[in-house]
Every structure is written in C-alpha cells, then in structure tokens.
Design an enzyme around this catalytic site. Structure first.
Site, PDB file in Angstrom:
ATOM      1  CB  SER A  15      -3.345  -2.724   4.013  1.00 15.49           C
ATOM      2  OG  SER A  15      -4.491  -3.524   3.833  1.00 15.49           O
ATOM      3  CE1 TYR A  67      -1.547  -4.696  -0.829  1.00 16.49           C
ATOM      4  CE2 TYR A  67      -2.797  -5.435   1.075  1.00 16.49           C
ATOM      5  CZ  TYR A  67      -2.459  -4.437   0.184  1.00 16.49           C
ATOM      6  OH  TYR A  67      -3.035  -3.186   0.301  1.00 16.49           O
TER       7      TYR A  67
HETATM    8  P1  NAD Z   1      -3.405   2.210  -7.287  1.00 15.92           P
HETATM    9  O1  NAD Z   1      -3.135   0.998  -8.110  1.00 15.92           O
HETATM   10  O2  NAD Z   1      -4.540   3.100  -7.633  1.00 15.92           O
HETATM   11  O3  NAD Z   1      -2.094   3.101  -7.199  1.00 15.92           O
HETATM   12  C1  NAD Z   1      -0.832   2.538  -6.990  1.00 15.92           C
HETATM   13  C2  NAD Z   1       0.232   3.554  -7.325  1.00 15.92           C
HETATM   14  O4  NAD Z   1       1.522   2.916  -7.183  1.00 15.92           O
HETATM   15  C3  NAD Z   1       0.159   4.043  -8.766  1.00 15.92           C
HETATM   16  O5  NAD Z   1       0.527   5.407  -8.821  1.00 15.92           O
HETATM   17  C4  NAD Z   1       1.206   3.183  -9.473  1.00 15.92           C
HETATM   18  O6  NAD Z   1       1.727   3.758 -10.658  1.00 15.92           O
HETATM   19  C5  NAD Z   1       2.256   3.103  -8.383  1.00 15.92           C
HETATM   20  N1  NAD Z   1       3.195   1.995  -8.583  1.00 15.92           N
HETATM   21  C6  NAD Z   1       2.917   0.704  -8.864  1.00 15.92           C
HETATM   22  N2  NAD Z   1       4.067   0.018  -9.018  1.00 15.92           N
HETATM   23  C7  NAD Z   1       5.083   0.902  -8.813  1.00 15.92           C
HETATM   24  C8  NAD Z   1       6.499   0.797  -8.836  1.00 15.92           C
HETATM   25  N3  NAD Z   1       7.117  -0.365  -9.089  1.00 15.92           N
HETATM   26  N4  NAD Z   1       7.226   1.907  -8.600  1.00 15.92           N
HETATM   27  C9  NAD Z   1       6.613   3.100  -8.348  1.00 15.92           C
HETATM   28  N5  NAD Z   1       5.286   3.255  -8.304  1.00 15.92           N
HETATM   29  C10 NAD Z   1       4.537   2.165  -8.540  1.00 15.92           C
HETATM   30  O7  NAD Z   1      -3.532   1.659  -5.789  1.00 15.92           O
HETATM   31  P2  NAD Z   1      -4.192   2.263  -4.456  1.00 15.92           P
HETATM   32  O8  NAD Z   1      -5.393   1.462  -4.147  1.00 15.92           O
HETATM   33  O9  NAD Z   1      -4.284   3.732  -4.516  1.00 15.92           O
HETATM   34  O10 NAD Z   1      -3.095   1.810  -3.405  1.00 15.92           O
HETATM   35  C11 NAD Z   1      -2.146   2.685  -2.845  1.00 15.92           C
HETATM   36  C12 NAD Z   1      -1.629   2.087  -1.546  1.00 15.92           C
HETATM   37  O11 NAD Z   1      -2.707   1.917  -0.638  1.00 15.92           O
HETATM   38  C13 NAD Z   1      -0.986   0.708  -1.721  1.00 15.92           C
HETATM   39  O12 NAD Z   1       0.156   0.595  -0.898  1.00 15.92           O
HETATM   40  C14 NAD Z   1      -2.070  -0.244  -1.233  1.00 15.92           C
HETATM   41  O13 NAD Z   1      -1.548  -1.434  -0.733  1.00 15.92           O
HETATM   42  C15 NAD Z   1      -2.706   0.598  -0.143  1.00 15.92           C
HETATM   43  N6  NAD Z   1      -4.073   0.182   0.205  1.00 15.92           N
HETATM   44  C16 NAD Z   1      -5.066   0.237  -0.729  1.00 15.92           C
HETATM   45  C17 NAD Z   1      -6.332  -0.168  -0.349  1.00 15.92           C
HETATM   46  C18 NAD Z   1      -7.483  -0.125  -1.298  1.00 15.92           C
HETATM   47  O14 NAD Z   1      -8.532  -0.668  -0.972  1.00 15.92           O
HETATM   48  N7  NAD Z   1      -7.367   0.503  -2.466  1.00 15.92           N
HETATM   49  C19 NAD Z   1      -6.581  -0.644   0.931  1.00 15.92           C
HETATM   50  C20 NAD Z   1      -5.543  -0.696   1.830  1.00 15.92           C
HETATM   51  C21 NAD Z   1      -4.287  -0.274   1.456  1.00 15.92           C
END
Ligand code: NAD
Length: 260
Positions: free
Chosen positions: A142, A155
C-alpha cells in the site's frame, strides 16, 4: 509467464485480488482463489473462469490469519499443482481508530493477516520456486508501506513490515530466478475502502463525503481512485519474464500520492 503457470492469489473473492485473478486466468494460467464470501457466488465465479478461459481454477477458503489453515492450504495446493509459480499476497483488512482506542484483537488480526500470512505463504512456496529456478512473488502492500496516516497504526505497521519482508526475501531469492516485489496502491475503489469511509468519518468527526474529498483523494494528486484493472495489469507485468530484473522493489501505483 511463458507456458501455463499456476498462481495463488490470496483474498481474490473481492476487489484487487479478484481483478488480479481474472487478469491471470485471461492470460491462460491456472489460478487458486482464496478469500471469504458466499459459497455459491464463489463457485459460480470459479466455474466461469474455467469455462471462459479454459484453465484450471481451484478455491481454498482458508482463513489466512491462522497459521494452521495457511499450512493446510499450501500443502493441498502443492499436492494438486506441484508448485505455485506466481504467489500474489493480497488478502488484507483495515481498521481505523486512534491508537488509545485501537482494539488489541484488531491489531493482532491485521498483523497476522496483512503481514504474517505473507511470511507463511512465502516460506512454503519458495523452496519449489527455487528448485525450478523460476518464481514470482508479488506482495500487495500500500502507499501506507511508504507513508503513514493517523488512525491506521496496525495497517501502516503491517504494510511497512511487508516492505521489509519483500526486500529481505528478494535478496535471498535473487540468484534463483525468483523475483519479489511489493506493489503499493493508492486508494482503489473496493469494498475495503468503502467500509472505512464511515469509520474514518467517526474517527475524524466529519461527513462521509468529506472523507472522500478531503481525506482519501486529498492525498492523490490525480484526484482519481486507482482502478483494480490498473493494479492487475501491473501485477501481470511483474509476473512476466520481461520483469526478471525487477526485484526487491517497493513500487507505488498511487496517482502520485507518495511523490509529495
Ligand atoms: P477487499 O476487502 O475488496 O478484499 C479483501 C480480500 O481479502 C477479500 O477477498 C476477503 O475475503 C479476503 N480476506 C479478508 N480476510 C481474510 C482472511 N482472514 N483470510 C483470507 N482472506 C481474507 O479489499 P481490497 O481493497 O481489494 O484490498 C486488497 C489488498 O490491497 C489488501 O491487502 C489491501 O490492504 C491492499 N490495498 C488496498 C487499497 C485500496 O484502496 N483498496 C489500497 C492499498 C492497498
């Protein structure tokens, strides 16, 4: 990726992980899906990927905050596919609160899932990658692996830790044809971001609209959310043979956020 490879994308039932998984199957590779969600919807997705792209798609619903579940999933994946050629550590959760009020259980969960799970999947996938002389590990970190924001102590700590893990493993794997990189998205419009809007509004005492305009996109000079497709395309490049020299890098895809 030349020839058919197998990729494990953690947290691929939603958001960024789902976008990455679809990109990889669209390139003709097998994918192992993981994450939570409605069993019927996940099975429908799994079958659609197989039928639409003619690849093998499996799903493991392991809870990656639990070491024993990760170990079982990895064992089953290795038994079924022989190797995980491309490992995308993406599963993650967020929680927003001032540190004095931050629940200890949330801290433990975020450190276990957003950082610890990558340690476990890497230690279990790397030996076979090294033996075959080819592998790609992409950790979805991130912008918060590079800079901090208030109220996100767990985080930010986990994502900075993931950057350190990425660099360390890159050095250990460098002579074995295995690259290890971290992609650092800015704000991407996914359920994870949607969910933190009311939490951030409460923590800061402002409206949800003000969170979008003055907190989330305030940091992003493009004033646009990054798209899941932009992240997926970049991950596919990192997984390709063309990216063989790119390793140990912590790479922002953040609309200019961390340039400031
Ligand atoms: P999201 O909530 O849409 O998806 C998260 C995924 O992780 C889902 O498939 C969920 O079922 C799974 N998950 C949650 N807890 C779990 C567990 N205990 N075991 C297995 N799977 C689990 O989130 P996203 O925004 O797509 O985020 C995905 C990654 O990208 C994360 O690591 C997040 O930190 C990172 N990220 C997101 C953003 C953003 O703006 N959305 C920005 C920077 C980084």
């Amino acid at each position: 990726m030349s020839g058919r490879k197998t990729a494990l994308v953690t947290g691929s039932t939603s958001g960024i992980g789902l976008g990455v998984a679809e990109k990889i199957v669209s390139l003709g590779h097998n994918v192992i899906l993981n994450g939570f969600g409605d069993a019927e919807a996940i099975e429908k997705l799994r079958r659609r990927f197989e039928e639409q792209y003619g690849v093998e798609v499996h799903y493991y619903g392991a809870d990656l905050s639990k070491t024993a579940e990760i170990e079982k999933m990895m064992e089953e994946c290795m038994a079924r596919f022989g190797a995980i050629d491309v490992l995308v550590n993406n599963a993650g959760v967020q929680y927003v609160a001032p540190i004095e009020e931050f629940p200890a259980k949330k801290w433990d969960l975020i450190i276990a899932l957003n950082l610890g799970a990558s340690f476990h999947t890497i230690r279990l996938a790397l030996p076979e990658m090294k033996r075959r002389g080819w592998g790609r590990i992409v950790n979805i970190a991130s912008a918060h692996a590079l800079v901090a924001s208030p109220f996100k102590s767990a985080y930010v700590a986990a994502k900075h830790g993931l950057a350190g893990l990425t660099k360390t493993v890159a050095l250990e794997a460098a002579r074995h044809g295995v690259t290890v990189n971290a992609v650092c998205p800015g704000y991407v419009w996914t359920p994870l971001v949607e969910k933190q809007i009311p939490e951030t509004a409460r923590a800061r005492g402002i409206t949800e609209q003000a969170v979008i305009e003055d907190v989330l996109l305030a940091a992003q000079p493009t004033k646009k959310f990054v798209t899941t497709a932009e992240i997926a395309d970049f991950v596919a490049f990192l997984a390709s043979d063309a990216a063989a020299a790119l390793t140990g890098a912590i790479i922002p895809v953040d609309g200019g956020w961390t340039a400031q």
